[in-house]
Scaffold this motif. Structure first.
Motif, PDB file in Angstrom:
ATOM      1  N   PHE A  15       0.990  -1.358   0.155  1.00 17.88           N
ATOM      2  CA  PHE A  15      -0.133  -0.188   0.072  1.00 17.88           C
ATOM      3  C   PHE A  15       1.073   1.424  -0.213  1.00 17.88           C
ATOM      4  CE2 PHE A  15      -3.101  -3.101   1.134  1.00 17.88           C
ATOM      5  CZ  PHE A  15      -4.355  -2.301   1.269  1.00 17.88           C
ATOM      6  N   ILE A  16       0.594   1.712  -1.094  1.00 16.20           N
ATOM      7  CA  ILE A  16       1.172   3.613  -0.367  1.00 16.20           C
ATOM      8  C   ILE A  16      -0.101   4.074   0.953  1.00 16.20           C
ATOM      9  CG2 ILE A  16       1.436   5.782  -0.976  1.00 16.20           C
ATOM     10  CD1 ILE A  16       1.551   5.056  -3.713  1.00 16.20           C
ATOM     11  N   THR A  17       1.288   4.587   2.251  1.00 14.43           N
ATOM     12  CA  THR A  17       0.148   4.513   2.988  1.00 14.43           C
ATOM     13  C   THR A  17      -0.086   5.957   3.018  1.00 14.43           C
ATOM     14  OG1 THR A  17       2.202   4.033   4.146  1.00 14.43           O
ATOM     15  CG2 THR A  17       0.659   2.142   3.648  1.00 14.43           C
ATOM     16  N   ASN A  18       1.290   6.635   4.217  1.00 14.77           N
ATOM     17  CA  ASN A  18       1.210   8.108   4.110  1.00 14.77           C
ATOM     18  C   ASN A  18       1.926   8.616   3.740  1.00 14.77           C
ATOM     19  OD1 ASN A  18       0.879  10.080   6.347  1.00 14.77           O
ATOM     20  ND2 ASN A  18       1.641   9.815   8.180  1.00 14.77           N
ATOM     21  N   THR A  19       0.966   9.459   2.951  1.00 12.83           N
ATOM     22  CA  THR A  19       1.932   9.900   1.643  1.00 12.83           C
ATOM     23  C   THR A  19       1.414  11.573   1.763  1.00 12.83           C
ATOM     24  OG1 THR A  19       2.053  10.694  -0.598  1.00 12.83           O
ATOM     25  CG2 THR A  19      -0.015   9.275   0.182  1.00 12.83           C
ATOM     26  N   PRO A  20       1.937  13.220   1.162  1.00  8.57           N
ATOM     27  CA  PRO A  20       1.442  14.332   1.358  1.00  8.57           C
ATOM     28  C   PRO A  20       0.391  14.587  -0.234  1.00  8.57           C
ATOM     29  CG  PRO A  20       3.613  13.982   1.277  1.00  8.57           C
ATOM     30  CD  PRO A  20       3.440  12.538   0.954  1.00  8.57           C
ATOM     31  N   LYS A  21       0.323  13.042  -1.354  1.00  4.66           N
ATOM     32  CA  LYS A  21       0.086  12.902  -2.273  1.00  4.66           C
ATOM     33  C   LYS A  21      -1.202  12.079  -1.791  1.00  4.66           C
ATOM     34  CE  LYS A  21       3.834  13.025  -3.951  1.00  4.66           C
ATOM     35  NZ  LYS A  21       5.365  13.577  -2.784  1.00  4.66           N
ATOM     36  N   LEU A  22      -2.084  13.056  -1.289  1.00  4.22           N
ATOM     37  CA  LEU A  22      -3.999  12.634  -0.826  1.00  4.22           C
ATOM     38  C   LEU A  22      -4.424  11.889  -1.923  1.00  4.22           C
ATOM     39  CD1 LEU A  22      -5.176  15.811   0.664  1.00  4.22           C
ATOM     40  CD2 LEU A  22      -3.411  14.130   1.757  1.00  4.22           C
ATOM     41  N   ALA A  23      -3.866  11.607  -3.441  1.00  2.06           N
ATOM     42  CA  ALA A  23      -5.296  10.483  -3.901  1.00  2.06           C
ATOM     43  C   ALA A  23      -4.400   9.816  -3.951  1.00  2.06           C
ATOM     44  CB  ALA A  23      -4.707  11.287  -5.514  1.00  2.06           C
ATOM     45  N   TRP A  24      -3.542   9.392  -3.238  1.00  2.00           N
ATOM     46  CA  TRP A  24      -2.552   7.871  -3.509  1.00  2.00           C
ATOM     47  C   TRP A  24      -2.397   7.986  -1.656  1.00  2.00           C
ATOM     48  CZ3 TRP A  24      -1.126   5.003  -6.871  1.00  2.00           C
ATOM     49  CH2 TRP A  24      -0.995   5.869  -8.250  1.00  2.00           C
ATOM     50  N   LYS A  25      -3.260   7.786  -0.919  1.00  2.00           N
ATOM     51  CA  LYS A  25      -2.921   7.935   0.691  1.00  2.00           C
ATOM     52  C   LYS A  25      -4.292   6.192   0.688  1.00  2.00           C
ATOM     53  CE  LYS A  25      -2.670   9.121   4.999  1.00  2.00           C
ATOM     54  NZ  LYS A  25      -3.266  10.796   5.625  1.00  2.00           N
ATOM     55  N   TYR A  27      -3.737   3.910  -0.656  1.00  3.79           N
ATOM     56  CA  TYR A  27      -4.050   2.727  -2.192  1.00  3.79           C
ATOM     57  C   TYR A  27      -2.953   1.713  -2.246  1.00  3.79           C
ATOM     58  CZ  TYR A  27      -4.754   1.970  -6.571  1.00  3.79           C
ATOM     59  OH  TYR A  27      -4.586   1.554  -8.316  1.00  3.79           O
ATOM     60  N   ASP A  28      -4.199   0.652  -2.285  1.00  2.00           N
ATOM     61  CA  ASP A  28      -3.583  -0.561  -2.392  1.00  2.00           C
ATOM     62  C   ASP A  28      -2.551  -0.930  -4.218  1.00  2.00           C
ATOM     63  OD1 ASP A  28      -2.237  -4.059  -1.824  1.00  2.00           O
ATOM     64  OD2 ASP A  28      -4.615  -4.129  -2.592  1.00  2.00           O
ATOM     65  N   PHE A  29      -1.598  -0.808  -3.686  1.00  7.45           N
ATOM     66  CA  PHE A  29      -0.995  -0.492  -5.637  1.00  7.45           C
ATOM     67  C   PHE A  29      -0.475  -1.589  -5.353  1.00  7.45           C
ATOM     68  CE2 PHE A  29       2.613  -0.168  -8.118  1.00  7.45           C
ATOM     69  CZ  PHE A  29       2.304   1.343  -8.523  1.00  7.45           C
ATOM     70  N   LEU A  30       0.368  -2.473  -4.945  1.00  7.57           N
ATOM     71  CA  LEU A  30       0.693  -3.388  -5.007  1.00  7.57           C
ATOM     72  C   LEU A  30      -0.808  -4.712  -5.136  1.00  7.57           C
ATOM     73  CD1 LEU A  30       3.207  -6.087  -5.773  1.00  7.57           C
ATOM     74  CD2 LEU A  30       2.493  -6.020  -2.875  1.00  7.57           C
ATOM     75  N   GLY A  31      -1.155  -4.615  -4.720  1.00  8.48           N
ATOM     76  CA  GLY A  31      -2.746  -5.547  -5.342  1.00  8.48           C
ATOM     77  C   GLY A  31      -3.155  -5.061  -6.690  1.00  8.48           C
ATOM     78  N   ALA A  32      -3.380  -3.801  -6.571  1.00 13.11           N
ATOM     79  CA  ALA A  32      -3.624  -3.627  -7.973  1.00 13.11           C
ATOM     80  C   ALA A  32      -3.233  -3.809  -8.932  1.00 13.11           C
ATOM     81  CB  ALA A  32      -4.230  -1.299  -8.174  1.00 13.11           C
TER      82      ALA A  32
END
Length: 135
Positions: A15-25, A27-32
């Protein structure tokens, strides 16, 4: 360097977890990615991938250690020592190093939602846009 890998057993691994890029906060990137492609994956940061490319085939080829910086929508860095990334259960947030303001610089607090005046908050694309009103 003793490298501690990211915890692949964690519920939020990939997952992309705690990020200042709020649209990605959160987000299960690897799962996608796995849902669309039946290939092996290694999960790391975009900056680590770019640094590894330089280490293997670019300006860092043949070097034992490299430090790679990038400035864009954020500021990121990666450090490879003897072929391994400097990281633990996360990665170093080198773009969030706090900076001293130039004494002549008044009124701009930076745009990082966590620190304001860290390297990313003062020098990345969104900070330049906010400060000067141009992309």
């Amino acid at each position: 360097m003793t490298e501690t890998p990211l915890n692949e057993e964690a519920d939020n691994y990939g997952f992309i977890t705690n990020t200042p890029k709020l649209a990605w906060k959160n987000y299960d990137f690897l799962g996608a990615m796995k849902a669309h492609f039946d290939i092996p994956f290694y999960f790391t940061t975009d900056v680590n991938v770019a640094a590894y490319g330089e280490y293997k085939a670019g300006a860092g080829r043949g070097k034992q250690n490299i430090l790679y910086w990038t400035v864009g929508t954020g500021v990121g860095a990666s450090y490879l020592q003897n072929g391994g990334f400097l990281q633990g259960y996360s990665h170093p947030e080198m773009g969030h190093i706090l900076l001293r303001h130039d004494p002549r610089d008044h009124g701009f607090e930076g745009v990082c939602p966590y620190h304001g005046d860290c390297f990313e908050g003062l020098a990345a694309g969104p900070s330049i846009e906010k400060r000067f009103g141009k992309k």
